[in-house]
Motif scaffolding. Structure first.
Motif, short mmCIF file in Angstrom:
data_model
loop_
_atom_site.label_atom_id
_atom_site.label_comp_id
_atom_site.label_asym_id
_atom_site.label_seq_id
_atom_site.Cartn_x
_atom_site.Cartn_y
_atom_site.Cartn_z
N PRO A 139 0.80 -1.23 0.00
CA PRO A 139 0.00 0.00 0.00
C PRO A 139 0.83 1.28 0.00
N GLN A 140 2.12 1.17 0.30
CA GLN A 140 2.97 2.35 0.26
C GLN A 140 3.15 2.88 -1.16
N LEU A 141 2.72 2.10 -2.14
CA LEU A 141 2.73 2.60 -3.51
C LEU A 141 1.85 3.85 -3.62
N TRP A 142 0.82 3.93 -2.79
CA TRP A 142 -0.02 5.12 -2.75
C TRP A 142 0.79 6.31 -2.23
N ASN A 143 1.64 6.07 -1.21
CA ASN A 143 2.52 7.13 -0.72
C ASN A 143 3.49 7.59 -1.79
N VAL A 144 3.96 6.65 -2.61
CA VAL A 144 4.88 6.99 -3.70
C VAL A 144 4.15 7.85 -4.74
N LEU A 145 2.94 7.47 -5.07
CA LEU A 145 2.15 8.21 -6.04
C LEU A 145 1.93 9.65 -5.56
N ARG A 146 1.71 9.81 -4.27
CA ARG A 146 1.48 11.14 -3.68
C ARG A 146 2.76 11.97 -3.58
N GLY A 147 3.92 11.29 -3.61
CA GLY A 147 5.18 12.00 -3.47
C GLY A 147 5.74 12.01 -2.06
N ASP A 148 5.04 11.36 -1.11
CA ASP A 148 5.56 11.26 0.26
C ASP A 148 6.79 10.38 0.32
N MET A 149 6.81 9.36 -0.54
CA MET A 149 7.88 8.38 -0.57
C MET A 149 8.35 8.15 -2.00
N SER A 150 9.46 7.46 -2.12
CA SER A 150 9.99 7.03 -3.41
C SER A 150 9.97 5.51 -3.44
N LEU A 151 10.11 4.91 -4.60
CA LEU A 151 10.22 3.46 -4.66
C LEU A 151 11.47 2.98 -3.93
N VAL A 152 12.55 3.76 -4.04
CA VAL A 152 13.83 3.39 -3.43
C VAL A 152 14.33 4.54 -2.56
N GLY A 153 14.74 4.22 -1.36
CA GLY A 153 15.28 5.23 -0.45
C GLY A 153 15.39 4.66 0.95
#
Length: 230
Positions: A139-153
């Motif tokens: 579900p963190q893919l949603w955070n990635v889509l929002r820009g809160d997170m990246s796929l890698v980091g």
């Protein structure tokens, strides 16, 4: 030895990553950051669409085991430059897990500003499976889509963990946190907090588009094969 600025404080490097500050210079990294954001956005969007059937199955299993609990778990994490955001995961613990944490802190099996317990009594049966395969993180893919997170980091930390950080540790917050990273594919829970920090700083120094792709591929392999996640 250079100093690094974070939240108005000087950060001093103590190890081999003495040029980390140059590695996070936005002017030098603009092409990489642009391609990274494209990879994040389209990768997360494709992942959410393709994994919808899996999401439905996992959601049903979570509800079957614990009908009163929620499907998703929302938690405040600390992102780039200390900005807090809500991170999403599939719920892998009993619904009152946060309330039980205080009673388990003395059983922490990972040194430093992190809590991990291999036989954590709060984890449900389906929770153990989705943790071992890292499906709970999807579900963190949603955070990635929002820009809160990246796929890698670097792994996004809890506020209480960041409060224990040294100035050196806080260099992890110089970049956007990720769903996966060098720590996750290099031993994960078998490593100490200090080793995690060193791996994160190594990633910050060496990161590139192709390095990110390589770590994503390694993550997929780990999700298929058994690993140290718990």
């Amino acid at each position: 030895m250079p100093n690094y600025s974070f939240d108005g404080q000087a950060l001093s490097s103590r190890a081999v990553y003495s040029d980390t500050a140059a590695s996070v210079n936005p002017n030098e990294r603009k092409p990489y950051l642009a391609t990274k954001r494209l990879l994040d956005f389209f990768g997360a969007l494709a992942g959410l669409l393709l994994l919808t059937p899996l999401f439905a199955i996992v959601a049903a299993l979570i509800k079957l085991e614990d009908p009163k609990g929620s499907i998703f778990f929302k938690q405040i994490r600390v992102g780039k430059d200390g900005r807090e955001f809500h991170m999403y995961k599939f719920r892998s613990m009993v619904s009152n897990a946060e309330a039980m944490l205080e009673e388990l802190l003395d059983k922490n099996e990972v040194g430093g500003a992190m809590f991990k317990m291999k036989d954590d009594p709060r984890i449900t049966r389906i929770g153990r499976f989705i943790r071992r395969t890292s499906v709970d993180e999807l579900p963190q893919l949603w955070n990635v889509l929002r820009g809160d997170m990246s796929l890698v980091g670097p792994r996004p930390s809890l506020p209480r963990e960041v409060e224990e950080y040294t100035h050196y540790d806080r260099q992890r917050l110089l970049v956007t946190p990720g769903c996966t990273g060098l720590w996750q594919v290099s031993g994960r829970n078998s490593l100490s907090f200090g080793e995690m920090v060193e791996l994160d700083l190594h990633y910050i120094e060496k990161r590139s588009f192709f390095y990110d792709v390589k770590l994503i591929i390694r993550t997929v392999k780990i999700m298929i094969a058994p690993n140290s996640a718990y």
